[in-house]
Design an enzyme around this catalytic site. Structure first.
Site, mmCIF file in Angstrom:
data_model
loop_
_atom_site.group_PDB
_atom_site.id
_atom_site.type_symbol
_atom_site.label_atom_id
_atom_site.label_comp_id
_atom_site.label_asym_id
_atom_site.label_seq_id
_atom_site.Cartn_x
_atom_site.Cartn_y
_atom_site.Cartn_z
ATOM 1 N N GLU A 114 20.712 23.628 68.179
ATOM 2 C CA GLU A 114 20.864 24.848 68.576
ATOM 3 C C GLU A 114 19.770 25.413 69.685
ATOM 4 O OE1 GLU A 114 20.645 28.064 65.595
ATOM 5 O OE2 GLU A 114 20.909 29.659 67.093
ATOM 6 N N GLU B 240 17.395 31.132 57.629
ATOM 7 C CA GLU B 240 18.807 31.858 58.009
ATOM 8 C C GLU B 240 19.699 30.971 57.946
ATOM 9 O OE1 GLU B 240 21.105 32.549 61.522
ATOM 10 O OE2 GLU B 240 19.443 33.129 62.261
ATOM 11 N N HIS B 241 19.917 29.908 58.350
ATOM 12 C CA HIS B 241 20.746 28.767 58.241
ATOM 13 C C HIS B 241 21.000 28.364 56.615
ATOM 14 C CE1 HIS B 241 21.414 26.965 62.496
ATOM 15 N NE2 HIS B 241 20.857 28.216 62.432
ATOM 16 N N HIS C 115 14.005 31.208 61.145
ATOM 17 C CA HIS C 115 15.536 30.887 61.657
ATOM 18 C C HIS C 115 16.179 29.860 60.586
ATOM 19 C CE1 HIS C 115 17.973 28.526 64.487
ATOM 20 N NE2 HIS C 115 18.610 29.784 64.456
#
Lengths: 441, 455
Positions: free
Chosen positions: B160, B83-84, B80
């Protein structure tokens, strides 16, 4: 092989033979023999018909002591009609792969129908039943009432929902827009079958009905089916509009304590009405400030440079009697004060310096292209056609829109930023356990 | 419109929702498809083209066959976080310039991370397709991960997580369920966003190593839907993705069993909860792991048991006995490892949890004892097929369906055969599937209540 599978097999061939026509949106204005007006985009690439419609009068016109009556009534319209119980009505929808639904906003009572074009007779028949013969059975009133009250209770614990509710209550204090569209548990408990029936009779009228249709249906067929569904509704007088809203003139900060690690913040300023000459300048300004995506100043300053939040955005909200510009972010309780400082700093910077020529140019190319992005599904296209009519736009607006965006000058945005982004009109709502955020005045 | 740039898809995050129908995964509009719409470049990149002239837009989705479940304990959260970082630039595209360029050209972009896959997508005008393909191909091979960009982004990733998980009691409980069902420190037993302690320690080298290990053309699928042609996409794909060399890619590991043979129970009493929830999760086969012959019957079972207001659970608990405000079932078959068959109930005020649990148990037992009718099965099949038809109405859902299936090793033929396989499910097959999944072991019951405890 099920009936649906056979429909599927037929569709496969039909779709494969279609020429690759350009996807221009061709809006036809339709008037039915009974005088119902609608906009239609005929689209044979979808084996379905999507209808979006609404009646004048939303939750803001709920009578005193009956807050929530419009929302509960809207839900119950699809819970049984004529001889069909709620279960039987739902079963008929499933058998036709159709769905009928209603929901109320502050200003209007909205509805949707989606049905395979092969089953459109049945879809419109179910819509007719819901509009003209709703049962409001006692057991369904109890069930929906309990569900809505539970949903209000749970929303009162979700930080995002609490912030949204508190913002409306603060910004619109003393005005009907402050009321929760779902109502209050106390009022909901008092609503009777008779009250609900009266509310349905008051709102479900042909006067000021707005209809948009998209899909595999022609004008003649649509006119016939609209007359069947809506034709027997009476003409009448819609509920009066809410009173004019007087925007707040003093800055306020409201803190709602909740035991969560992250504080959610909303900041609101009086916004821009849809018919304001500066509407397109407002779209550009909002895009530059915090709209759309990852290019905005709020995104860049709050998230990208400082890592203060996952999300930092702004948006324009338009109601019949009011308009807001709302900024939104969320940060750890210890850092929310810093995030708010940065957001307010960006409002001041845009007010004082305005945007750069490059920012405005980028905003204009985005806004020009963004319309096509909204055409993703037939439901979305129907929604767009519906809101254009509610906004009082003409069908040719879609072709004029590009020129209106292109005409926005940097001075328009500067002027608008000076007009809107005023500290003294800012309402701030923070939900969580924020450190260093003082409520007041 | 609500702004959510990085969707954390997956797992039980959505378990608090009132209804979670099974996702129909099918492409139904062009079974007589052209072979040219599906091809593989010499470097191994799989390409799918879904032409539609409906609106003047195209959607590109690149799915990598890697997700959070490919991490190891101690280094969770990499998929994740990476991905950022994919938005933070390459040798030729500056930090955040990817999204700025898309926006400046009137488009939108986003990305998501799930247990099994990671996806990046853009929607643009057809004449901007080459631009986004060039940039997507560029970051497939040339991502530059720097300390300067990583430090603030770590805070974004943690915010997040606070927003999606830590601020939500239902999401926190969902993570505990995953751990009990799949096992502590096992692939699906760890959070998609990673453990906070791990995320705080991840560095440039960790992310770069993960990127080098998994991001390559032969471990990716590129899907383009919208107003374009296979010829056009092939030309552009060869030009931009073609030059990226393939590399050796490791096989992925997913356990063939769950955490425990004993029923487990997870409870959370939380001051932030106003409405209680009762849920049950059964370890279940997917298309790719376990007794996968049951995967189609389980979709029908989930639908007739808890797919909407005419389902067995809703009718019994909400309509007839009035002990619940909502009830649902869901099953997601497209998973590389085992998956789960889920049941959930929102009790009416005053109904004790023990009564809910006993009523659900009675309904499951009744189905196993008395079977299901042919009519029930056909209705459920029709609902699944109708949902699949409507899912074709959106340009974004087509790529998502292909990405979800191909990203875990399914094929285009599987997607084509889905309607027939769903239609072929018999009442006896539904009961056999239920018997296989609803067993005494491999299940987790979760209870979420307000602070005062179990009512």
């Amino acid at each position: 092989m099920s009936q649906l599978l056979r429909i599927l097999a037929a569709l496969v061939v039909a779709v494969a033979l279609l020429p690759a026509a350009a996807g221009a949106v061709d809006i036809k204005a339709v008037t039915t023999p009974l005088g119902i007006k609608a906009w239609l985009v005929q689209d044979k690439s979808a084996p379905a018909v999507s209808l979006a419609f609404s009646f004048a009068g939303g939750t803001a016109s709920d009578p005193a002591g009956q807050l929530g009556v419009t929302t509960l009534m809207a839900t119950l319209l699809t819970d049984g009609a004529e001889t069909l119980t709620s279960q039987a009505f739902r079963q008929r929808q499933e058998d036709a792969a159709a769905s009928v639904g209603f929901s109320a906003s502050l200003d209007r009572l909205g509805g949707r129908l989606r049905v395979l074009s092969a089953n459109r007779e049945e879809g419109f028949e179910l819509l007719r039943l819901a509009l003209t013969q709703p049962r409001f059975d006692a057991d369904m009133i109890e069930q929906r009432r309990a569900q809505i009250i539970a949903s209000i209770n749970q929303s009162n614990q979700r930080p995002g929902s609490v912030a949204a509710r508190t913002l409306m209550e603060t910004e619109f204090a003393g005005h009907p827009y402050a009321n929760n569209p779902d109502g209050t548990p106390d009022d909901l408990k008092k609503l009777t079958q008779q009250t609900l029936k009266l509310r349905a009779a008051a709102l479900l009228i042909r006067t000021d009905l707005v209809v948009a249709a998209v899909g595999d249906i022609d004008e003649t067929d649509l006119a016939r089916l609209l007359d069947r569904a809506f034709g027997s509704l009476p003409v009448g007088t819609p509920p009066p509009l809410p009173p004019e809203w007087t925007p707040p003139t003093k800055a306020r900060t409201v803190v709602v304590e909740r035991p969560v690690p992250q504080s959610t913040a909303l900041l609101a300023l009086p916004g821009v009405a849809r018919d304001d000459p500066d509407w397109y300048a407002a779209l550009a300004m909002n895009h530059i400030l915090g709209g759309g995506g990852q290019q905005s100043r709020l995104f860049n300053e709050v998230r990208e440079k400082r890592g203060l939040a996952y999300s930092a955005t702004s948006s324009l909200r338009v109601y019949k009697r009011a308009a807001l510009l709302v900024m939104s972010t969320a940060s750890a309780n210890e850092r929310i004060a810093e995030a708010l400082r940065v957001v307010k700093g960006e409002l001041a910077r845009l007010r004082v310096d305005g945007p750069t020529e490059q920012e405005l140019a980028d905003a204009k190319t985005y806004l020009a292209g963004a319309l096509a992005l909204a055409l993703d599904s037939s439901g979305a296209i129907a929604g767009l056609l519906h809101s254009m009519q509610v906004d009082g736009l003409a069908p040719d607006h879609l072709t004029k829109r590009a020129a209106l965006i292109a005409a926005v000058k940097i001075d328009d945005v500067r002027r608008l930023a000076r007009r809107l982004l005023r500290d003294e009109a800012l309402t701030t709502v923070v939900v969580g356990k924020p450190v260093g955020v003082a409520p007041g005045p | 419109m609500c702004f959510s740039r990085r969707a954390l898809l997956g797992g039980l995050v959505a378990a608090g929702a009132l209804a979670s129908p099974p996702v129909a995964r099918a492409k139904l509009f062009s079974v007589e498809r052209r072979k040219s719409d599906f091809f593989t470049l010499p470097n191994g990149l799989q390409v799918v083209v879904l032409p539609s002239s409906r609106a003047p837009i195209v959607n590109q989705l690149v799915v990598y066959k890697v997700g959070s479940a490919d991490e190891v304990y101690g280094k969770t959260g990499i998929a994740h976080f990476l991905e950022h970082m994919m938005f933070k630039g390459t040798g030729t595209v500056g930090p955040t310039e990817f999204s700025r360029t898309v926006s400046r050209n009137g488009g939108r972009d986003n990305a998501y991370t799930s247990f099994d896959t990671t996806g990046y997508y853009q929607t643009v005008a057809p004449d901007r397709l080459e631009m986004v393909m060039r940039m997507e191909a560029d970051r497939m091979a040339n991502l530059r991960i720097t300390e300067r960009e990583l430090i603030p982004e770590r805070q974004v990733v943690l915010e997040e997580r606070r927003m999606r998980i830590e601020n939500s009691p239902a999401a926190l409980l969902g993570e505990a369920v995953q751990e009990q069902l799949y096992g502590r420190h096992e692939p699906y037993g760890m959070p998609i966003s990673g453990y906070v302690d791990d995320v705080k320690k991840l560095n440039v080298h960790d992310l770069a190593a993960f990127y080098a290990k998994w991001y390559m053309p032969n471990n990716a699928i590129m899907i383009v839907a919208g107003d374009t042609t296979a010829d056009q996409v092939r030309k552009l794909a060869e030009k931009h993705y073609g030059p990226i060399p393939s590399r050796k890619v490791d096989p992925r590991r997913r356990p063939g069993e769950g955490a425990s043979d004993l029923p487990q129970r997870v409870m959370r009493a939380d001051a932030r909860v106003a409405e209680s929830r009762w849920s049950r999760y059964y370890l279940a086969p997917s298309y790719h792991k376990g007794e996968s012959q049951y995967a189609y019957a389980l979709q029908v079972l989930a639908r007739l048991m808890g797919g909407g207001e005419t389902s067995r659970l809703w009718k019994a608990l909400v309509v007839d006995r009035k002990m619940a405000l909502a009830a649902w079932a869901s099953y997601r078959p497209s998973s590389l490892g085992l998956t789960s068959f889920d049941l959930g109930v929102h009790p009416a005020s005053g109904t004790p949890m023990v009564e809910i649990e006993s009523a659900v148990g009675g309904l499951l037992g009744k189905l196993l004892d008395d079977g299901v009718t042919a009519e029930e099965v056909e209705r459920a099949q029709n609902q699944l097929l109708a949902a699949a038809i409507y899912s074709q109405d959106s340009l974004q859902s087509g790529p998502r369906i292909y990405g979800g299936v191909l990203g875990v090793g399914g094929t285009v033929a599987d997607i084509d055969a889905w309607p027939q396989r769903i239609s072929a499910v018999t009442p006896a097959a539904v009961v056999a599937a239920a018997r296989h999944v609803w067993r005494a072991g491999g299940l987790v019951t979760s209870v979420l209540t307000p602070q005062e405890g179990m009512r």
